[in-house]
Design a protein around this motif. Structure first.
Motif, PDB file in Angstrom:
ATOM      1  N   GLY A   1       0.703  14.633 -65.238  1.00 38.26           N
ATOM      2  CA  GLY A   1       0.278  14.958 -66.597  1.00 38.26           C
ATOM      3  C   GLY A   1      -0.737  16.080 -66.650  1.00 38.26           C
ATOM      4  O   GLY A   1      -1.422  16.369 -65.657  1.00 38.26           O
ATOM      5  N   GLU A   2      -0.818  16.722 -67.810  1.00 39.50           N
ATOM      6  CA  GLU A   2      -1.853  17.747 -68.026  1.00 39.50           C
ATOM      7  C   GLU A   2      -2.223  17.761 -69.506  1.00 39.50           C
ATOM      8  O   GLU A   2      -1.462  17.286 -70.352  1.00 39.50           O
ATOM      9  N   THR A   3      -3.375  18.335 -69.789  1.00 43.84           N
ATOM     10  CA  THR A   3      -3.824  18.514 -71.177  1.00 43.84           C
ATOM     11  C   THR A   3      -3.020  19.622 -71.843  1.00 43.84           C
ATOM     12  O   THR A   3      -2.725  20.638 -71.206  1.00 43.84           O
ATOM     13  N   ILE A   4      -2.703  19.444 -73.113  1.00 49.40           N
ATOM     14  CA  ILE A   4      -2.187  20.585 -73.895  1.00 49.40           C
ATOM     15  C   ILE A   4      -3.409  21.428 -74.240  1.00 49.40           C
ATOM     16  O   ILE A   4      -4.279  21.010 -75.016  1.00 49.40           O
ATOM     17  N   ILE A   5      -3.489  22.583 -73.619  1.00 52.52           N
ATOM     18  CA  ILE A   5      -4.712  23.386 -73.708  1.00 52.52           C
ATOM     19  C   ILE A   5      -4.774  24.104 -75.066  1.00 52.52           C
ATOM     20  O   ILE A   5      -3.826  24.807 -75.432  1.00 52.52           O
ATOM     21  N   PRO A   6      -5.886  23.960 -75.788  1.00 52.44           N
ATOM     22  CA  PRO A   6      -6.021  24.676 -77.064  1.00 52.44           C
ATOM     23  C   PRO A   6      -5.939  26.194 -76.849  1.00 52.44           C
ATOM     24  O   PRO A   6      -6.401  26.692 -75.812  1.00 52.44           O
ATOM     25  N   GLU A   7      -5.341  26.884 -77.826  1.00 55.21           N
ATOM     26  CA  GLU A   7      -5.075  28.320 -77.649  1.00 55.21           C
ATOM     27  C   GLU A   7      -6.315  29.140 -77.333  1.00 55.21           C
ATOM     28  O   GLU A   7      -6.283  30.071 -76.540  1.00 55.21           O
ATOM     29  N   GLU A   8      -7.428  28.784 -77.961  1.00 59.21           N
ATOM     30  CA  GLU A   8      -8.631  29.602 -77.798  1.00 59.21           C
ATOM     31  C   GLU A   8      -9.368  29.306 -76.485  1.00 59.21           C
ATOM     32  O   GLU A   8     -10.338  29.984 -76.142  1.00 59.21           O
ATOM     33  N   ALA A   9      -8.888  28.330 -75.731  1.00 62.97           N
ATOM     34  CA  ALA A   9      -9.624  27.907 -74.519  1.00 62.97           C
ATOM     35  C   ALA A   9      -9.619  29.005 -73.459  1.00 62.97           C
ATOM     36  O   ALA A   9      -8.613  29.681 -73.250  1.00 62.97           O
ATOM     37  N   GLN A  10     -10.749  29.152 -72.784  1.00 60.38           N
ATOM     38  CA  GLN A  10     -10.842  30.141 -71.710  1.00 60.38           C
ATOM     39  C   GLN A  10     -11.303  29.439 -70.450  1.00 60.38           C
ATOM     40  O   GLN A  10     -12.382  28.845 -70.428  1.00 60.38           O
ATOM     41  N   GLU A  11     -10.473  29.490 -69.418  1.00 57.62           N
ATOM     42  CA  GLU A  11     -10.839  28.787 -68.191  1.00 57.62           C
ATOM     43  C   GLU A  11     -11.582  29.706 -67.237  1.00 57.62           C
ATOM     44  O   GLU A  11     -11.400  30.918 -67.249  1.00 57.62           O
ATOM     45  N   ILE A  12     -12.432  29.090 -66.412  1.00 59.82           N
ATOM     46  CA  ILE A  12     -13.137  29.850 -65.379  1.00 59.82           C
ATOM     47  C   ILE A  12     -12.977  29.126 -64.044  1.00 59.82           C
ATOM     48  O   ILE A  12     -12.844  27.896 -64.002  1.00 59.82           O
ATOM     49  N   GLY A  13     -12.987  29.878 -62.954  1.00 58.72           N
ATOM     50  CA  GLY A  13     -12.966  29.298 -61.613  1.00 58.72           C
ATOM     51  C   GLY A  13     -14.393  29.172 -61.107  1.00 58.72           C
ATOM     52  O   GLY A  13     -15.223  30.050 -61.351  1.00 58.72           O
ATOM     53  N   ILE A  14     -14.682  28.063 -60.427  1.00 53.88           N
ATOM     54  CA  ILE A  14     -16.048  27.818 -59.949  1.00 53.88           C
ATOM     55  C   ILE A  14     -16.079  28.029 -58.426  1.00 53.88           C
ATOM     56  O   ILE A  14     -15.568  27.184 -57.671  1.00 53.88           O
ATOM     57  N   ASP A  15     -16.664  29.132 -57.990  1.00 52.34           N
ATOM     58  CA  ASP A  15     -16.870  29.351 -56.550  1.00 52.34           C
ATOM     59  C   ASP A  15     -17.967  28.415 -56.068  1.00 52.34           C
ATOM     60  O   ASP A  15     -19.013  28.317 -56.719  1.00 52.34           O
TER      61      ASP A  15
END
Ligand SMILES: O=C(O)CCC(=O)C(=O)O
Length: 238
Positions: free
Chosen positions: A169-183
């Motif tokens: 399963g996964e979340t239906i991501i809202p259109e305005e969402a912006q993901e970031i990667g965490i080093d």
């Protein structure tokens, strides 16, 4: 901990505490679980697609869950005052153990579709402490976070692409969402709340694990989410 940390957490849904564990402590935890994995199957093992055999690295390195039930060291580590006190400060309440997990994420393995932990665990507030046991970056499938998603409440779910995610399963991501990667470096701890969208992509390396020791804590004062199959992973199957 400074009050800026709590403000940052409230605003963004996550907070990284750098070097909370030292390199020797990290090596001890990592080596302990690598040895334990060699012992064979444990209760709750989860990961690989059995039909794929050795072609799916998660068949050799499935995720551990709730190791404290059979491993005394896990119980010591999950109750480490550095994790408990930071989690408690960020969530603004005392905390109690919800579950522990250990992800090995060997080279070539799938990640986990983006999700909110409250789509699995229906009580809130909860908070995760995600202790990096290896360097984590884009190549080996670092954690992905959607900052601010902690303010969206619990969101609808859908089937994930199982070529990229070892969970269905996964979340239906809202259109305005912006993901970031965490080093992250070994010993850094990422804290995030139950509504914070997070997950990870595949480990594209051929030679680097991305191991992590994870503790989820319940806040002392809990509420239960209303029954709602559209926002719960319970009905999403492989
Ligand atoms: O480590 C990952 O790839 C995902 C971990 C996760 O979803 C969690 O800790 O709740």
């Amino acid at each position: 901990m400074d009050s800026n940390a709590r403000m940052f957490f409230d605003e963004n849904g996550y907070y990284v505490k750098h070097s909370l564990f030292n390199r020797d402590e990290v090596a001890e935890i990592r080596d302990h679980f690598m040895e334990m994995r060699k012992e064979g199957e444990k209760p709750g093992d989860y990961g690989g697609d059995a039909k794929k055999g050795d072609a799916d690295p998660l068949n050799k390195f499935p995720r551990f869950i709730n190791m404290q039930k059979w491993d005394t060291k896990t119980d010591v580590w999950q109750s480490d005052p550095r994790l408990v006190s930071t989690a408690s400060t960020l969530v603004g309440d005392d905390v109690n153990l919800c579950q522990t997990m250990l992800y090995f994420k060997p080279p070539g393995s799938r990640g986990q579709g983006l999700h909110q932990d409250n789509q699995y665990i229906r009580q809130y507030p909860i908070i995760a402490a995600w202790l990096a046991l290896d360097r984590c970056d884009k190549a080996n499938g670092q954690m992905i976070i959607v900052p601010g998603s902690n303010k969206l409440g619990v969101l609808p779910v859908q089937q994930a692409d199982m070529a990229r995610s070892f969970t269905p399963g996964e979340t239906i991501i809202p259109e305005e969402a912006q993901e970031i990667g965490i080093d992250m470096e070994p010993g850094d701890v990422l804290f995030f709340g139950g509504f914070t969208i997070h997950g990870s992509y595949s480990n594209e390396t051929t030679d680097r694990f991305r191991r992590v020791f994870i503790v989820h804590y319940y806040a002392a004062h809990l509420e239960t989410l209303p029954e709602d199959p559209s926002t719960s992973m319970a009905g999403v199957s492989r």
